[in-house]
Motif scaffolding. Sequence first.
Motif, PDB file in Angstrom:
ATOM      1  N   HIS A 157       0.835  -1.211   0.000  1.00  0.00           N
ATOM      2  CA  HIS A 157       0.000   0.000   0.000  1.00  0.00           C
ATOM      3  C   HIS A 157       0.868   1.259   0.000  1.00  0.00           C
ATOM      4  O   HIS A 157       0.511   2.277   0.602  1.00  0.00           O
ATOM      5  CB  HIS A 157      -0.981   0.002   1.172  1.00  0.00           C
ATOM      6  N   PHE A 158       1.989   1.184  -0.682  1.00  0.00           N
ATOM      7  CA  PHE A 158       2.955   2.276  -0.749  1.00  0.00           C
ATOM      8  C   PHE A 158       2.329   3.567  -1.269  1.00  0.00           C
ATOM      9  O   PHE A 158       2.661   4.648  -0.807  1.00  0.00           O
ATOM     10  CB  PHE A 158       4.126   1.856  -1.658  1.00  0.00           C
ATOM     11  N   PHE A 159       1.416   3.462  -2.222  1.00  0.00           N
ATOM     12  CA  PHE A 159       0.849   4.646  -2.862  1.00  0.00           C
ATOM     13  C   PHE A 159      -0.367   5.193  -2.126  1.00  0.00           C
ATOM     14  O   PHE A 159      -0.962   6.165  -2.550  1.00  0.00           O
ATOM     15  CB  PHE A 159       0.476   4.335  -4.319  1.00  0.00           C
ATOM     16  N   ASN A 160      -0.750   4.582  -1.020  1.00  0.00           N
ATOM     17  CA  ASN A 160      -1.926   5.011  -0.275  1.00  0.00           C
ATOM     18  C   ASN A 160      -1.601   6.022   0.819  1.00  0.00           C
ATOM     19  O   ASN A 160      -2.437   6.344   1.632  1.00  0.00           O
ATOM     20  CB  ASN A 160      -2.631   3.804   0.353  1.00  0.00           C
ATOM     21  N   HIS A 161      -0.368   6.495   0.835  1.00  0.00           N
ATOM     22  CA  HIS A 161       0.046   7.470   1.847  1.00  0.00           C
ATOM     23  C   HIS A 161      -0.057   8.875   1.274  1.00  0.00           C
ATOM     24  O   HIS A 161       0.074   9.087   0.082  1.00  0.00           O
ATOM     25  CB  HIS A 161       1.476   7.187   2.309  1.00  0.00           C
ATOM     26  N   ASN A 162      -0.279   9.815   2.135  1.00  0.00           N
ATOM     27  CA  ASN A 162      -0.414  11.205   1.721  1.00  0.00           C
ATOM     28  C   ASN A 162       0.968  11.861   1.668  1.00  0.00           C
ATOM     29  O   ASN A 162       1.352  12.591   2.575  1.00  0.00           O
ATOM     30  CB  ASN A 162      -1.343  11.956   2.689  1.00  0.00           C
ATOM     31  N   ILE A 163       1.722  11.551   0.591  1.00  0.00           N
ATOM     32  CA  ILE A 163       3.050  12.139   0.426  1.00  0.00           C
ATOM     33  C   ILE A 163       3.139  12.764  -0.963  1.00  0.00           C
ATOM     34  O   ILE A 163       2.354  12.447  -1.855  1.00  0.00           O
ATOM     35  CB  ILE A 163       4.179  11.103   0.643  1.00  0.00           C
ATOM     36  N   SER A 164       4.086  13.647  -1.121  1.00  0.00           N
ATOM     37  CA  SER A 164       4.221  14.372  -2.385  1.00  0.00           C
ATOM     38  C   SER A 164       4.656  13.435  -3.512  1.00  0.00           C
ATOM     39  O   SER A 164       5.269  12.397  -3.269  1.00  0.00           O
ATOM     40  CB  SER A 164       5.239  15.498  -2.243  1.00  0.00           C
TER      41      SER A 164
END
Length: 182
Positions: A157-164
């Motif tokens: 779920h690497f892309f499910n975080h709120n990062i730039s």
Amino acid sequence: MIIDENEEVVAEGRNQIYDQCSQHPLALSIMAHAEMTALSQLKVDDHPNVRKYTLYTTMEPCPMCFGTSVMMNIRNIVYAAHDRFAGATVLNSSMDYIKEKNILITFAGDELEVFQLVLQTAFEAQRRHPRIQAILSAWAISNKKAVDLGLSLAKEHFFNHNISISDIYDGVMKRYYGIEQP
């Protein structure tokens, strides 16, 4: 994205096939590819120099997007990642009608291809596309390592975080080059 002969952005698009909030007329249809949503913004009278425009796209255009580009007189196409499943730039040299248009197709590749294949793989894995194995096998012809990383990052779920996006890019590329372990 489409730029004109002065390198000014004249249209932008994004995939809206699954976009419940979009007001774009193609939204929620299979036609809502990013290229199509950008191309649909070009009105004939407003773009007399369209033959000098360039379409930039992340994945090699599919038959629909490539055909629409041809029929709209786009003469330059730049893409970041080969799409061995549905990419259609091979049509550029297979029909006299298209050959006569002298369309310049440029593969921008390298790290852009890695990043795009990782993103697309993770997206398709998370949505559980019914033909996922065929798609991933085709993409793996271009870069198996990127496809494998996309699958791994989807599971995490690497892309499910709120990062730039820059942090996502850096994280993906570090993992790809083995600089950072999971």
